[in-house]
Write a protein that holds these residues in place. Structure first.
Motif, mmCIF file in Angstrom:
data_model
loop_
_atom_site.group_PDB
_atom_site.id
_atom_site.type_symbol
_atom_site.label_atom_id
_atom_site.label_comp_id
_atom_site.label_asym_id
_atom_site.label_seq_id
_atom_site.Cartn_x
_atom_site.Cartn_y
_atom_site.Cartn_z
ATOM 1 N N ALA A 1 0.804 -1.307 0.054
ATOM 2 C CA ALA A 1 -0.061 0.024 0.023
ATOM 3 C C ALA A 1 0.952 1.395 -0.060
ATOM 4 O O ALA A 1 0.302 2.158 -0.320
ATOM 5 C CB ALA A 1 -0.824 -0.117 1.327
ATOM 6 N N LEU A 2 2.222 1.056 0.385
ATOM 7 C CA LEU A 2 2.968 2.309 0.522
ATOM 8 C C LEU A 2 4.219 2.229 -0.513
ATOM 9 O O LEU A 2 4.349 3.089 -1.384
ATOM 10 C CB LEU A 2 3.725 2.372 1.912
ATOM 11 N N THR A 3 4.665 1.012 -0.839
ATOM 12 C CA THR A 3 5.829 0.714 -1.729
ATOM 13 C C THR A 3 5.260 0.855 -3.245
ATOM 14 O O THR A 3 6.035 1.128 -4.161
ATOM 15 C CB THR A 3 6.519 -0.388 -1.684
ATOM 16 N N GLY A 4 3.960 0.606 -3.463
ATOM 17 C CA GLY A 4 3.536 0.246 -4.578
ATOM 18 C C GLY A 4 3.813 -1.091 -5.241
ATOM 19 O O GLY A 4 4.540 -1.848 -4.473
ATOM 20 N N GLU A 5 3.248 -1.611 -6.469
ATOM 21 C CA GLU A 5 3.433 -2.880 -7.017
ATOM 22 C C GLU A 5 4.753 -3.149 -7.653
ATOM 23 O O GLU A 5 4.865 -3.785 -8.586
ATOM 24 C CB GLU A 5 2.316 -3.073 -7.854
ATOM 25 N N GLN A 6 5.944 -2.685 -7.017
ATOM 26 C CA GLN A 6 7.249 -2.972 -7.608
ATOM 27 C C GLN A 6 7.514 -4.265 -7.389
ATOM 28 O O GLN A 6 7.019 -4.746 -6.193
ATOM 29 C CB GLN A 6 8.299 -2.121 -7.052
ATOM 30 N N PRO A 7 8.257 -5.017 -8.000
ATOM 31 C CA PRO A 7 8.315 -6.327 -7.853
ATOM 32 C C PRO A 7 9.494 -6.341 -6.775
ATOM 33 O O PRO A 7 10.585 -5.664 -6.611
ATOM 34 C CB PRO A 7 9.149 -6.669 -9.275
ATOM 35 N N PHE A 8 9.209 -7.506 -6.020
ATOM 36 C CA PHE A 8 10.197 -8.079 -4.916
ATOM 37 C C PHE A 8 10.545 -9.406 -5.108
ATOM 38 O O PHE A 8 9.793 -10.164 -5.447
ATOM 39 C CB PHE A 8 9.623 -7.763 -3.418
ATOM 40 N N PRO A 9 11.811 -9.807 -4.517
ATOM 41 C CA PRO A 9 12.187 -11.323 -4.644
ATOM 42 C C PRO A 9 10.994 -12.049 -3.958
ATOM 43 O O PRO A 9 10.321 -11.464 -2.722
ATOM 44 C CB PRO A 9 13.313 -11.394 -4.062
ATOM 45 N N ALA A 10 10.906 -13.369 -4.105
ATOM 46 C CA ALA A 10 9.946 -14.253 -3.423
ATOM 47 C C ALA A 10 10.009 -14.412 -1.970
ATOM 48 O O ALA A 10 9.220 -14.321 -1.275
ATOM 49 C CB ALA A 10 10.009 -15.428 -4.246
ATOM 50 N N HIS A 11 11.386 -14.132 -1.637
ATOM 51 C CA HIS A 11 11.539 -14.270 -0.097
ATOM 52 C C HIS A 11 11.507 -13.045 0.820
ATOM 53 O O HIS A 11 11.718 -13.108 1.691
ATOM 54 C CB HIS A 11 13.032 -14.957 0.181
ATOM 55 N N TYR A 12 11.136 -11.966 0.000
ATOM 56 C CA TYR A 12 10.797 -10.703 0.666
ATOM 57 C C TYR A 12 9.275 -10.913 1.213
ATOM 58 O O TYR A 12 8.283 -11.006 0.455
ATOM 59 C CB TYR A 12 10.844 -9.572 -0.126
ATOM 60 N N ALA A 13 9.148 -10.701 2.607
ATOM 61 C CA ALA A 13 7.626 -10.517 3.104
ATOM 62 C C ALA A 13 7.525 -9.140 3.430
ATOM 63 O O ALA A 13 8.060 -8.715 4.483
ATOM 64 C CB ALA A 13 7.589 -11.773 4.155
#
Length: 395
Positions: free
Chosen positions: A189-201
């Motif tokens: 909701a703050l970072t936006g829908e930027q891609p993060f690695p799967a192990h980022y929660a």
């Protein structure tokens, strides 16, 4: 007590965190959730500083205590000062005690704040699984990519720490980023829908009652006026300047319907006018829950803004340094606040921003939308779920 889930076992979790409230407070909620599931939790750090924040029952492996250089400046200079004057010296100072704690307590998992990289070095040395804790917006999503010289200088500082710890250069892993799990106390909701690695929660803020909340003069809150909190956090006294005076003057024409609650040093409080309520500290979570805050005017520190948004309270943001400009931009992009210039915003501009977030419903609607996203992210419960899944996978 919740039982340990099938496939898991009782864990010994060692938390390595700088002795700063904004970094320590989220670990209280995480520790409470882990203990409720039957796991053991301990911290490593300077006990005289950690103990008041953690409470009398916390297990603390002490590192001793020393003073570190004041952080100064703004922009790139402030980030360099943070790393060169605090993060790296703190890592060097604590690494021996950390090594001793891992040897003696034998944790199954080390939870490493990104600004306490010695925890990752020691975990790697002993072959212990470690996960990263990302309590700010500065160390996820590469926000420094637009300043490659700064990004490269931080990388070299970390590589030097790795070498000085006697670890094989060929095995280097950036100690800010666990290859297995990174728990970020923020939300899409703050970072936006930027891609993060799967192990980022991205689990949202971790909130829990503090063992020793400061006293607050509840009787001085005026029920006929809407409170607006003005706070610059715990580490901004050296640069606060006349900001509190400007904020108080901004609130003066609104005093018939708005009561400013200003958090400042005793010297600043002595000079504040009577139409605001000045206090040296506030029980932040209790104030948000009990006082019906209309808005928060702050420095965009991650803890402050997430705590406000977790209660659906919109913000006026005056970022100073470090990750604060990044966090402020995220809140503005989410529609949940206004940003002003910390150094130059006069009373009129501050008043206009405060009035806007108080009276224009869109800001509160957006803040409520972020609040709901935080709830969906899961907080400490989601973080503990990911920790348990990681340890089951690594067995």
């Amino acid at each position: 007590m919740t039982s340990v889930p099938d496939g898991a076992r009782s864990l010994r979790c060692l938390i390595v965190v700088p002795p700063l409230a904004g970094h320590v407070h989220p670990t209280l909620a995480l520790a409470a959730e882990l203990r409720a599931r039957g796991h053991q939790v301990a911290w490593v750090g300077p006990e005289p500083t950690l103990r008041p924040m953690l409470g009398p029952d916390a297990l603390v492996h002490p590192t001793g205590i020393r003073l570190f250089r004041e952080q100064g400046g703004g922009g790139e200079a402030a980030i360099r000062s943070l790393w060169q004057g605090f993060v790296v010296p703190y890592a060097r100072f604590t690494i021996k005690a950390l090594d001793s704690a891992v040897r003696s307590w034998r944790p199954d998992l080390v939870l490493v704040d990104q600004h306490a990289p010695a925890g990752a070095l020691v975990a790697h040395r002993h072959g212990v699984t470690w996960a990263s804790l990302a309590p700010s917006a500065l160390e996820i999503g590469r926000p420094l990519r637009e300043t490659p010289d700064l990004e490269a200088s931080l990388e070299e500082l970390l590589r030097a720490l790795w070498r000085q710890a006697g670890l094989p250069v060929a095995e280097y892993t950036d100690p800010r980023f666990s290859p297995d799990l990174l728990l970020a106390f923020t939300s899409r909701a703050l970072t936006g829908e930027q891609p993060f690695p799967a192990h980022y929660a991205l689990v949202g803020p971790l909130l829990a009652a503090r063992p020793t909340p400061p006293a607050f003069p509840w009787e001085r809150l005026d029920p006929d006026r809407r409170p607006v909190l003005v706070t610059l956090g715990t580490l901004a006294a050296d640069v606060a300047g006349d900001f509190h005076a400007r904020a108080a003057e901004a609130l003066r024409p609104l005093a018939d319907r708005v009561q400013g609650v200003v958090v400042a040093t005793p010297e600043v409080l002595a000079a504040l006018p009577d139409h605001v309520l000045g206090v040296p500290r506030v029980p932040m979570l209790e104030l948000l829950e009990r006082a019906g805050l209309g808005a928060v005017l702050c420095h965009a520190g991650m803890n402050t803004l997430c705590e406000a948004l977790a209660h659906g309270v919109p913000l006026v943001l005056a970022p100073i340094r470090h990750d604060q400009p990044i966090a402020a931009r995220q809140v503005v992009a989410a529609g949940a606040g206004r940003q002003v210039d910390f150094a130059t915003a006069g009373p009129g501009e501050l008043r206009e921003a405060i009035t806007a977030v108080l009276e224009e419903p869109g800001y509160r609607v957006a803040a409520e939308r972020v609040r709901q996203a935080f709830v969906a992210d899961g907080g400490a419960r989601a973080a503990a779920d990911r920790i348990e899944r990681l340890t089951v996978a690594r067995r």
